[in-house]
Design a protein around this motif. Structure first.
Motif, PDB file in Angstrom:
ATOM      1  N   UNK A  10       0.815  -1.223   0.000  1.00 45.81           N
ATOM      2  CA  UNK A  10       0.000   0.000   0.000  1.00 45.81           C
ATOM      3  C   UNK A  10       0.843   1.265   0.000  1.00 45.81           C
ATOM      4  N   UNK A  11       2.046   1.186   0.531  1.00 43.08           N
ATOM      5  CA  UNK A  11       2.875   2.380   0.681  1.00 43.08           C
ATOM      6  C   UNK A  11       3.981   2.503  -0.357  1.00 43.08           C
ATOM      7  N   UNK A  12       4.735   1.441  -0.582  1.00 37.17           N
ATOM      8  CA  UNK A  12       5.919   1.539  -1.433  1.00 37.17           C
ATOM      9  C   UNK A  12       5.576   1.787  -2.899  1.00 37.17           C
ATOM     10  N   UNK A  75       7.506   6.812   9.161  1.00 37.81           N
ATOM     11  CA  UNK A  75       6.273   7.607   9.158  1.00 37.81           C
ATOM     12  C   UNK A  75       5.117   6.641   9.410  1.00 37.81           C
ATOM     13  N   UNK A  76       4.322   6.877  10.463  1.00 39.21           N
ATOM     14  CA  UNK A  76       3.198   5.975  10.755  1.00 39.21           C
ATOM     15  C   UNK A  76       2.230   5.878   9.572  1.00 39.21           C
ATOM     16  N   UNK A  77       1.648   4.719   9.401  1.00 37.70           N
ATOM     17  CA  UNK A  77       0.729   4.487   8.277  1.00 37.70           C
ATOM     18  C   UNK A  77      -0.425   5.481   8.258  1.00 37.70           C
ATOM     19  N   UNK A  78      -0.940   5.803   9.426  1.00 32.67           N
ATOM     20  CA  UNK A  78      -2.060   6.743   9.476  1.00 32.67           C
ATOM     21  C   UNK A  78      -1.638   8.122   8.976  1.00 32.67           C
ATOM     22  N   UNK A  79      -0.454   8.576   9.348  1.00 32.13           N
ATOM     23  CA  UNK A  79       0.057   9.876   8.888  1.00 32.13           C
ATOM     24  C   UNK A  79       0.296   9.839   7.374  1.00 32.13           C
ATOM     25  N   UNK A  80       0.911   8.753   6.902  1.00 32.37           N
ATOM     26  CA  UNK A  80       1.137   8.617   5.463  1.00 32.37           C
ATOM     27  C   UNK A  80      -0.200   8.570   4.718  1.00 32.37           C
ATOM     28  N   UNK A  81      -1.174   7.875   5.283  1.00 27.97           N
ATOM     29  CA  UNK A  81      -2.501   7.808   4.674  1.00 27.97           C
ATOM     30  C   UNK A  81      -3.195   9.155   4.636  1.00 27.97           C
ATOM     31  N   UNK A  82      -3.040   9.935   5.692  1.00 27.83           N
ATOM     32  CA  UNK A  82      -3.638  11.279   5.711  1.00 27.83           C
ATOM     33  C   UNK A  82      -2.995  12.176   4.657  1.00 27.83           C
ATOM     34  N   UNK A 113     -10.792  12.917 -18.998  1.00 29.09           N
ATOM     35  CA  UNK A 113     -10.729  12.807 -17.544  1.00 29.09           C
ATOM     36  C   UNK A 113     -10.278  11.469 -17.008  1.00 29.09           C
ATOM     37  N   UNK A 114     -10.114  10.486 -17.883  1.00 30.94           N
ATOM     38  CA  UNK A 114      -9.760   9.141 -17.422  1.00 30.94           C
ATOM     39  C   UNK A 114      -8.449   9.120 -16.654  1.00 30.94           C
ATOM     40  N   UNK A 115      -7.459   9.860 -17.110  1.00 32.36           N
ATOM     41  CA  UNK A 115      -6.149   9.858 -16.439  1.00 32.36           C
ATOM     42  C   UNK A 115      -6.232  10.393 -15.012  1.00 32.36           C
ATOM     43  N   UNK A 116      -7.137  11.324 -14.771  1.00 34.15           N
ATOM     44  CA  UNK A 116      -7.279  11.882 -13.425  1.00 34.15           C
ATOM     45  C   UNK A 116      -8.270  11.068 -12.597  1.00 34.15           C
ATOM     46  N   UNK A 117      -9.293  10.516 -13.223  1.00 33.07           N
ATOM     47  CA  UNK A 117     -10.284   9.718 -12.496  1.00 33.07           C
ATOM     48  C   UNK A 117      -9.646   8.506 -11.834  1.00 33.07           C
ATOM     49  N   UNK A 118      -8.595   7.994 -12.411  1.00 32.53           N
ATOM     50  CA  UNK A 118      -7.916   6.851 -11.803  1.00 32.53           C
ATOM     51  C   UNK A 118      -7.316   7.218 -10.455  1.00 32.53           C
ATOM     52  N   UNK A 119      -7.206   8.484 -10.153  1.00 33.61           N
ATOM     53  CA  UNK A 119      -6.687   8.900  -8.853  1.00 33.61           C
ATOM     54  C   UNK A 119      -7.647   8.567  -7.718  1.00 33.61           C
ATOM     55  N   UNK A 120      -8.840   8.125  -8.057  1.00 31.41           N
ATOM     56  CA  UNK A 120      -9.751   7.632  -7.012  1.00 31.41           C
ATOM     57  C   UNK A 120      -9.142   6.407  -6.333  1.00 31.41           C
ATOM     58  N   UNK A 121      -8.288   5.681  -7.043  1.00 34.06           N
ATOM     59  CA  UNK A 121      -7.600   4.537  -6.430  1.00 34.06           C
ATOM     60  C   UNK A 121      -6.641   5.016  -5.358  1.00 34.06           C
ATOM     61  N   UNK A 122      -6.036   6.169  -5.573  1.00 35.21           N
ATOM     62  CA  UNK A 122      -5.131   6.727  -4.573  1.00 35.21           C
ATOM     63  C   UNK A 122      -5.923   7.044  -3.304  1.00 35.21           C
ATOM     64  N   UNK A 123      -7.120   7.570  -3.473  1.00 35.01           N
ATOM     65  CA  UNK A 123      -7.968   7.855  -2.307  1.00 35.01           C
ATOM     66  C   UNK A 123      -8.318   6.562  -1.569  1.00 35.01           C
ATOM     67  N   UNK A 124      -8.569   5.484  -2.305  1.00 34.08           N
ATOM     68  CA  UNK A 124      -8.881   4.197  -1.675  1.00 34.08           C
ATOM     69  C   UNK A 124      -7.684   3.663  -0.898  1.00 34.08           C
ATOM     70  N   UNK A 125      -6.489   3.815  -1.445  1.00 30.30           N
ATOM     71  CA  UNK A 125      -5.275   3.386  -0.740  1.00 30.30           C
ATOM     72  C   UNK A 125      -5.103   4.201   0.541  1.00 30.30           C
ATOM     73  N   UNK A 130      -5.329   4.553   6.539  1.00 27.42           N
ATOM     74  CA  UNK A 130      -5.881   5.202   7.730  1.00 27.42           C
ATOM     75  C   UNK A 130      -6.668   4.204   8.578  1.00 27.42           C
ATOM     76  N   UNK A 131      -7.522   3.428   7.944  1.00 29.40           N
ATOM     77  CA  UNK A 131      -8.360   2.481   8.671  1.00 29.40           C
ATOM     78  C   UNK A 131      -7.563   1.302   9.206  1.00 29.40           C
ATOM     79  N   UNK A 132      -6.578   0.846   8.454  1.00 24.01           N
ATOM     80  CA  UNK A 132      -5.730  -0.247   8.893  1.00 24.01           C
ATOM     81  C   UNK A 132      -4.993   0.147  10.167  1.00 24.01           C
ATOM     82  N   UNK A 133      -4.520   1.347  10.198  1.00 30.46           N
ATOM     83  CA  UNK A 133      -3.796   1.850  11.357  1.00 30.46           C
ATOM     84  C   UNK A 133      -4.709   1.921  12.578  1.00 30.46           C
ATOM     85  N   UNK A 134      -5.940   2.374  12.381  1.00 32.34           N
ATOM     86  CA  UNK A 134      -6.890   2.459  13.494  1.00 32.34           C
ATOM     87  C   UNK A 134      -7.200   1.086  14.049  1.00 32.34           C
ATOM     88  N   UNK A 135      -7.360   0.109  13.177  1.00 29.65           N
ATOM     89  CA  UNK A 135      -7.675  -1.243  13.613  1.00 29.65           C
ATOM     90  C   UNK A 135      -6.571  -1.830  14.474  1.00 29.65           C
TER      91      UNK A 135
END
Length: 142
Positions: A10-12, A75-82, A113-125, A130-135
């Protein structure tokens, strides 16, 4: 700090991609920087006040910060996720506020817009980080 294989994926991978993108923007020519600035101004009108070169450098350095936060295990996962979430939020704001990037419904991507719409995957990551860190924190308290 334990660093799981899922965290590594998720990070690298996105971190390296974003770092490379920032590196590619370090020496933007004025025209390319101006085009990127024009797209960003649809979502964030204040960027119009910058000159194109300054905008290009700021964009490159912001990508270095986000990419670095992702690839550095200290860098904590939650901070990197934020950080990644803020970055993705900016990209998606630009996507939704630029009429040419979406179909008439304002959601589905147009060809442009397809090239930018794929950035929704970045939001999912980002959300997963963020949620993984909370768990993990909840499990430690038990």
């Amino acid at each position: 700090m334990a660093f799981s294989l899922s965290n590594l994926a998720l990070r690298a991978i996105p971190g390296a991609f974003i770092l490379n993108s920032g590196y590619g923007k370090l020496n933007l020519d004025e025209q390319t920087a101006g085009q990127l600035q024009s797209m960003a101004a649809n979502a964030f009108p204040a960027v119009k006040d910058l000159d194109a070169e300054t905008f290009g450098k700021a964009l490159a350095y912001s990508e270095f910060v986000v990419g670095g936060a992702l690839v550095l295990p200290v860098v904590p996962s939650r901070v990197a996720g934020l950080a990644l979430g803020a970055f993705a939020g900016g990209l998606l704001t630009m996507y939704f506020k630029t009429d040419e990037m979406t179909e008439e419904d304002g959601i589905r991507p147009s060809q442009a817009g397809t090239a930018v719409a794929k950035d929704s995957w970045i939001a999912a990551i980002a959300l997963a980080l963020i949620l993984q860190s909370k768990g993990k924190k909840k499990n430690k308290k038990k």
